[in-house]
Enzyme design. Structure first.
Site, PDB file in Angstrom:
ATOM      1  N   TYR B 111      15.282  12.952  13.086  1.00 39.31           N
ATOM      2  CA  TYR B 111      16.586  13.620  13.191  1.00 39.31           C
ATOM      3  C   TYR B 111      16.530  14.854  14.080  1.00 39.31           C
ATOM      4  O   TYR B 111      17.465  15.130  14.829  1.00 39.31           O
ATOM      5  CB  TYR B 111      17.119  13.967  11.802  1.00 39.31           C
ATOM      6  N   GLU B 204      -3.170   1.746  -8.477  1.00 40.88           N
ATOM      7  CA  GLU B 204      -2.132   1.296  -7.527  1.00 40.88           C
ATOM      8  C   GLU B 204      -0.722   1.582  -8.018  1.00 40.88           C
ATOM      9  O   GLU B 204       0.186   1.758  -7.205  1.00 40.88           O
ATOM     10  CB  GLU B 204      -2.321  -0.199  -7.260  1.00 40.88           C
ATOM     11  N   ASP B 256      -3.853  -4.250  -8.468  1.00 41.39           N
ATOM     12  CA  ASP B 256      -3.437  -5.557  -8.966  1.00 41.39           C
ATOM     13  C   ASP B 256      -4.479  -6.583  -8.551  1.00 41.39           C
ATOM     14  O   ASP B 256      -5.179  -6.392  -7.539  1.00 41.39           O
ATOM     15  CB  ASP B 256      -2.090  -5.972  -8.365  1.00 41.39           C
TER      16      ASP B 256
END
Ligand SMILES: Nc1ncnc2c1ncn2[C@@H]1O[C@H](COP(=O)(O)OP(=O)(O)OP(=O)(O)O)[C@@H](O)[C@H]1O
Ligand SMILES: [Mg+2]
Lengths: 612, 370
Positions: B111, B204, B256
């Site tokens: 921006y 995680e 995982d």
């Protein structure tokens, strides 16, 4: 020629019209209006071209009753500033089929001596109104005719004829005809527009039925060189044409009437005296050298007939049978046909046979065809298996076919003479295109003359890019003998050649604003259909078109390259102008400086060179 | 007290030193460009090439690094002019940030550029220019006060002292707030003072992180718990590295039980090809302890089938030199054989605390032998 005329005379003109209306372009009110316009405009242009007059053509179409829906009667008027037609020929030119002055072998728009009459006939049949022709050949008086065609007799009937004082030469034709302008309008406007493009030396004005005026003023003031009439080329000839030429080449056996006998007497110095047969022969011998050909033939005939003038008056020569050496005649006294043998040893025998049998083959070839010299003629005779001195009048049908075949096959004839062609020329074409399209780029080429089957032709082509051209894609204007071809474009050889070109190879990608003008000039355009709107793909013509288009396309690609470079340079300069000052601004603060670096040096250097 | 403020001064001095170095470096780059322009020449510079062919795996460093080939960026080349200007702007902007000790995010950069007529088409383009700046300067963007949006967090007995302006010398214990602390610019730049922890556990998922805090894994296992929030952001990896290097803490990773989890661990350990131009983001000694493919069978975990893209990812990773041996290779093979995967939450099948009470201790034990 005469035999064709006779053939047509056997049917009535209206029958002729109905049989040939499709062929001639008068199949419906839309097409007929367009065709009529073409016929008269082209006649006007032809007339001016032939006399080297800068044409001024004024075309007017007016509805008889504007309120009526189409199709409806219109008045079509075409006025030119050409040489006009002599008063006595007007009814013939406009009132008979196959009256024309353009039969000679040279390039003209009109060819058949049909156009005007067909249009007039169509008008008369659909509206039952006469045609008005005004013609002035001297810029002093004008002959004004109102004619209708007597359909039974194939004869023009003069309804009115008056003369008027005028100050301008030229001819104007005005007919009433059934037409459909709402449908034909676009085509007619196209026709006028495209005709002006290929005739930049003409001023063409069109007042249309809706009150619109389309005015195309003359762009150049020089006329292209007019074509000359030439003899035919051996390659372009068939048996029928040879037969006609032989008839023309033969000397006729003079009709032995009172006037003829009187002439012979006078030439022999025997006007008052009545000599015997032998005395006449003796006298002829002494004067032989000074006698005209006709008189010699009569003397020769007399020598075999063994008659004096009195007897000669009572017979008519029927035939000279050379192979059987017999002379046939009709005896009015006995009312029967008689014959005498001719002595081949007689000095008069040659005189007669030469007359009947026409020229020798070599003389026929050198005198009647273009670009055939005596050596070539002898060589050809050997090739064809004829004695060079063979009299062409003595040829049997079989021999004529053999001759015609050999003419097509003999390789040593020189290529056809293009002086009968009238291409527009590079400069007029270029000027016309420049005025019409105001393009960014323009290139034209006129190829050297070439020939197909004995007919010479020349291809001219022009290409224009950008500028005022606001069509997208390639627009092709096709012309043949300065006539725009508007219908049936699908199968035309020019379009085929244009479409076969890989335009991206010439830097014209996508839908470039491109115009191509193609003009084929020939004594015979090989039209694909009787409608005369598309040109068949003759190998020789296709090759010339290809070479022409490749030439101008290469020029286009050079231009496009330059243009591309200029555009790229401009784009680059714009990018520099946008970003370099920013870089300067950022690095100034980054480097801890207060004054920005001078970037003008870079920007100046990269300013694009202005495009032409 | 006085000892503390001495230390604060030292910290501040160190930070100022670093800032000075960075500013000097930026200035020298700027000066070179300035000079070129002033001499009427198009400025140019060279940049290590980040093309695939120049990304090589360094066995010694145990991470991807850039090879020797460099690319010349010239402002004369119009196809590079725009990105050249963008990079100049970024250097200019980073210079301001560093000078004013202000931080900004990747999104901020995108921006901010709009105020300077630097037309980045999207954030991806501006992110890419930021990577360019890192490559040219061989410094991570954090050095220029440019940070990603943070999602990762930390919890455990660790004392830190801030170095960011306004907080200099202020200290904090990271076990004080049960939701954990967001890992942001102030944390990554803070001085790591001391800790009672003996290990760092990177996990995680946020859900498991909360469970670990609740179950007092920090106390029970003397650990600092870090939630990587999926693929660990670079600030988190920086912090992990510092915990390892400065506090000498071993790092273990729990993910995982799928191919993505395996790769999350690998990136913490040896970096990503995307950041081959940077060298301070890896923890080569970090250990992935689970959930392994073999665990799925061993613990009889509930599974879900692998997707097409999971399988494809396995085959892709098999081409990566880091997956050519050890558990990395073995687990990939088992994933491919099973064609099934299991999440960390799968242990809930055996009770909510099963993972912390049974699984974790076993894995911590195992980690010692890895
Ligand atoms: N505007 C004119 N000025 C002078 N002569 C004309 C004019 N219009 C026609 N003629 C003469 O009348 C003849 C007949 O014209 P017509 O249109 O019937 O035949 P054409 O033009 O010779 O051949 P085509 O049938 O192909 O048009 C022409 O050959 C020409 O001699
Ligand atoms: Mg005509």
């Amino acid at each position: 020629m005469s035999s064709i005329k006779e053939k047509f005379n056997q049917i009535s003109p209206s029958e002729f019209f109905y049989r040939n209306r499709d062929l001639a372009g008068f199949s419906n009110p839309t097409r007929s209006l367009y065709t009529a316009v073409r016929e008269f405009v082209e006649n006007g242009l032809d007339a001016c071209d032939q006399k080297g007059i800068l044409p001024d053509i004024h075309l007017t179409i007016k509805a008889v009753d504007p309120e009526k829906p189409d199709p409806k009667p219109y008045i079509l008027t075409v006025k030119d500033n050409g040489p006009g037609i002599e008063s006595k020929h007007v009814p013939l030119a406009f009132g008979t089929v196959l009256y024309g002055s353009k039969f000679g072998l040279k390039q003209a728009r009109g060819m058949f001596g049909l156009g005007a009459t067909m249009a007039i006939l169509y008008g008369q049949i659909t509206t039952n109104k006469p045609v008005t022709v005004k013609s002035s050949t001297d810029a002093k008086t004008s002959d004004e005719f109102e004619l209708i065609l007597d359909i039974q007799k194939n004869k023009p009937v003069i309804l009115k004829h008056k003369t008027k004082d005028v100050s301008k030469k030229g001819l104007s034709v005005s007919i009433f005809l059934e037409g459909d302008y709402s449908k034909a309008g676009a085509k007619i406007r196209d026709y006028v527009y495209q005709t002006s493009l290929i005739t930049p030396y003409a001023t063409i004005t069109f007042d249309d039925p809706k009150g619109e005026k389309y005015h195309y003023p003359r762009i150049i003031k020089t006329m292209p060189r007019p074509p000359t009439i030439i003899r035919p080329h051996p390659y372009g000839i068939d048996v029928e044409t040879i037969r006609r030429m032989i008839v023309e080449s033969q000397f006729e056996i003079p009709t032995i009437d009172d006037a003829m006998i009187e002439k012979v007497r006078k030439d022999l110095g025997l006007s008052k005296k009545n000599l015997s047969f032998t005395a006449i022969m003796a006298k002829a011998k002494t004067r032989w050298k000074n006698l005209s050909r006709q008189v010699r033939v009569v003397i020769a005939l007399m020598s075999f007939l063994k008659m004096d003038f009195e007897k000669l008056n009572k017979i008519r020569i029927e035939d000279i049978d050379v192979p059987n050496k017999k002379l046939f005649y009709w005896d009015f006294g006995d009312s029967q046909s008689k014959s005498v043998d001719m002595d081949p040893e007689s000095q008069y025998y040659r005189q007669l046979t030469n007359t009947v049998q026409g020229e020798t083959l070599t003389a026929f070839l050198t005198k009647r065809f273009q670009r055939v010299g005596p050596t070539t003629a002898v060589k050809f005779a050997q090739f064809a298996g004829f004695k060079p001195e063979k009299r062409i009048g003595s040829m049997t049908n079989q021999e004529l076919v053999k001759l015609s075949d050999a003419l097509q096959k003999f390789d040593d004839f020189m290529s056809p003479d293009p002086s009968c062609l009238a291409p527009l020329g590079e400069e007029p074409l270029e000027k016309g295109m420049r005025k019409f399209f105001e393009p960014d780029f323009l290139a034209v080429i006129q190829r050297n003359a070439s020939a197909y089957s004995g007919f010479p032709f020349v291809v001219e082509m022009g290409i224009a890019y950008g500028g005022n051209i606001n069509t997208r894609g390639i627009k092709v204007y096709r012309y043949a003998n300065r006539i725009p071809l508007l219908y049936d474009e699908g199968s035309d050889v020019v379009l085929k050649v244009v479409n076969d070109i890989d335009w991206s190879r010439y830097k014209a990608k996508g839908d470039p604003p491109l115009v191509i003008v193609s003009h084929i000039c020939s004594t015979r355009i090989p039209y694909k259909t009787v409608g005369k709107e598309n040109v068949a793909d003759r190998q020789e013509i296709e090759k010339e078109l290809k070479l022409a288009i490749q030439f101008i396309a290469r020029k286009l690609s050079v231009f496009m390259n330059k243009k591309g470079q200029a555009e790229a340079a401009k784009k680059r300069a714009n990018l520099y102008a946008k970003y370099i000052p920013l870089i300067a601004q950022f690095c100034t603060e980054l480097a801890g400086k207060t004054k920005e670096p001078n970037v003008q040096k870079i920007l100046q250097e990269e300013k694009p060179i202005e495009n032409e | 007290m006085s000892k503390k403020s001495d230390k604060a001064k030292a910290l501040q001095k160190k930070a100022t030193e670093k800032q000075k170095n960075i500013l000097e470096m930026l200035k020298s780059h700027g000066a070179k460009i300035y000079e070129d322009l002033d001499n009427g020449q198009f400025p140019k510079f060279s940049i290590p090439s980040r093309s695939v062919s120049n990304i090589v795996y360094d066995k010694k460093l145990r991470q991807y690094i850039l090879g020797n080939s460099t690319a010349l960026r010239s402002s004369r080349n119009t196809s590079q002019l725009r990105s050249f200007t963008q990079l100049m702007w970024l250097a200019f902007f980073a210079n301001r940030l560093t000078n004013e000790k202000k931080s900004s995010t990747l999104r901020d950069i995108y921006y901010s550029s709009q105020a300077f007529a630097i037309d980045f088409e999207d954030q991806a383009e501006s992110d890419n220019i930021i990577v360019d700046l890192e490559a040219v300067t061989s410094r991570p963007r954090e050095d220029f006060h440019i940070f990603p949006e943070e999602r990762s967090s930390i919890f455990g007995d660790l004392n830190i002292e801030y170095t960011i302006p306004g907080y200099e010398g202020k200290s904090m214990n990271l076990a004080n707030h049960p939701d954990g602390y967001a890992i942001g610019p102030s944390l990554t730049t803070a001085e790591l003072v001391d800790t009672s922890a003996e290990i760092v556990i990177a996990i995680e998922k946020g859900g498991l992180f909360t469970r670990f805090v609740e179950e007092q894994v920090d106390k029970k296992f003397k650990s600092i718990i870090i939630n990587t929030g999926g693929q660990a952001p670079r600030s988190t990896r920086t912090l992990l590295k510092r915990l390892h290097d400065e506090m000498k803490l071993p790092v273990i990773i729990l993910t995982d039980g799928d191919v993505y989890g395996e790769h999350i661990a690998m990136v913490i350990k040896s970096g990503s090809a995307n950041a081959a131009h940077l060298r301070e983001l890896t923890v080569p000694d970090a250990k992935w302890v689970g959930v392994w493919a073999t665990d799925i069978e061993k613990y009889k975990l509930p599974t879900i089938p692998m997707t097409e893209s999971d399988i494809k990812r396995c085959y892709d990773l098999q081409k990566d030199p880091r997956y050519l041996d050890g558990i990395w290779k073995k687990e990939l093979e088992v994933f491919l054989r099973l064609k099934r995967k299991a999440e960390l939450e799968a242990f809930s099948k055996y009770g909510l605390t099963n993972i912390t009470e049974k699984y974790l201790p076993q894995k911590l034990e195992l980690a010692k032998s890895l």
